[in-house]
Design an enzyme around this catalytic site. Structure first.
Site, PDB file in Angstrom:
ATOM      1  N   ASP A   8       0.538  -1.203   0.296  1.00 13.93           N
ATOM      2  CA  ASP A   8       0.276  -0.138  -0.167  1.00 13.93           C
ATOM      3  C   ASP A   8       0.630   1.124   0.153  1.00 13.93           C
ATOM      4  O   ASP A   8       1.769   1.186   1.428  1.00 13.93           O
ATOM      5  CB  ASP A   8      -0.994   0.014   1.119  1.00 13.93           C
ATOM      6  CG  ASP A   8      -2.096  -1.197   1.351  1.00 13.93           C
ATOM      7  OD1 ASP A   8      -2.003  -1.909   0.301  1.00 13.93           O
ATOM      8  OD2 ASP A   8      -2.935  -1.360   2.072  1.00 13.93           O
ATOM      9  N   ASP A 129     -15.196  -3.092  -1.692  1.00 13.22           N
ATOM     10  CA  ASP A 129     -14.282  -2.155  -0.160  1.00 13.22           C
ATOM     11  C   ASP A 129     -15.959  -2.247   1.044  1.00 13.22           C
ATOM     12  O   ASP A 129     -16.456  -1.336   0.210  1.00 13.22           O
ATOM     13  CB  ASP A 129     -13.625  -1.714  -0.411  1.00 13.22           C
ATOM     14  CG  ASP A 129     -12.412  -1.176  -1.183  1.00 13.22           C
ATOM     15  OD1 ASP A 129     -12.018  -3.097  -1.144  1.00 13.22           O
ATOM     16  OD2 ASP A 129     -11.817  -0.305  -1.620  1.00 13.22           O
TER      17      ASP A 129
END
EC number: 5.3.1.16
Length: 240
Positions: A8, A129
């Site tokens: 990330d 998500d």
């Protein structure tokens, strides 16, 4: 089942967030390309990248870090975060990404997902998500009233390569994945599903593998950085 190590990216560094909160970022490596090389040396077959700044900005922000990774390693790599138009999709695939992940636009502009999946077969994934079964967009900052399964099933005939399902409440929390919800999603669609969020041990990985649903893979980040999950051992166990 494929194990996708996660990198990330925030402000050019490899970080992990806690439950998607940008102000709760832990920096694990200030050289993401070096981190990618370590994962590849350990034997991973794929890499999963997220441009966290890009997810909020709506356009690529950590492009330099992504390009450095693509130059450094030669395993297939997928990227999500801030990819919201055809020009950006085309540019990333031309630079060597194997797969782009479309999240926010899957809700706000599903026609783009269909157009991209048709133009680039096998190279477009949908990122879903969710908090408590409802889809969140724009870097997880905005919640919708869209159900996970409804969104996934709407792309059944679109030709997308995979669905990456993240339970936000489990992400970075080291509390295990939401196996029940992930398995339910995978059983509800024919599109390959990749589990994300909360994979913190070898037991978690094996539980996903044996959950009774045909999962394509699982993404893990913090557990690999913390050492709670040994990448080489995990890869060997999944192949056994």
């Amino acid at each position: 089942m494929i194990l996708y190590p996660a990198i990330d990216l925030k402000d050019g560094q490899a970080v992990r967030l806690l439950k998607g909160e940008m102000d709760k970022a832990t920096v694990f490596n200030d050289d993401p390309a070096s981190q990618a090389a370590k994962f590849v040396e350990a034997g991973c077959e794929w890499l999963h990248l997220v441009d966290l700044n890009g997810a909020f900005a709506g356009e690529p922000v950590n492009a330099a870090a992504v390009e450095a990774i693509l130059e450094r390693v030669d395993v297939p790599t997928q990227l999500g975060g801030g990819i919201r138009d055809m020009a950006t999709i085309e540019r990333w695939l031309e630079k060597g990404l194997k797969r782009v992940i479309l999240g926010t636009v899957a809700v706000e502009n599903p026609a783009l997902v269909r157009e991209a999946a048709s133009a680039f077969p096998g190279q477009v994934a949908v990122g879903i998500d969710a908090r408590n079964g409802l889809v969140a967009t724009r870097g997880w900052a905005e919640e919708t009233d869209v159900q996970v399964t409804d969104l996934a099933q709407s792309f059944e005939d679109a030709g997308v390569a995979a669905i990456i399902y993240t339970d936000i409440n489990r992400d970075g929390a080291m509390q295990g994945p939401n196996i029940e919800a992930t398995a339910a999603l995978a059983n509800a669609v024919s599109i390959p599903v990749i589990a994300s969020g909360g994979v913190s041990s070898l037991d978690d990985l094996l539980a996903l593998r044996d959950c009774g649903a045909p999962l394509n893979g699982a993404i893990s980040g913090r557990a690999l950085y913390d050492g709670a999950l040994d990448l080489q051992a995990a890869l060997a166990a999944l192949k056994a």
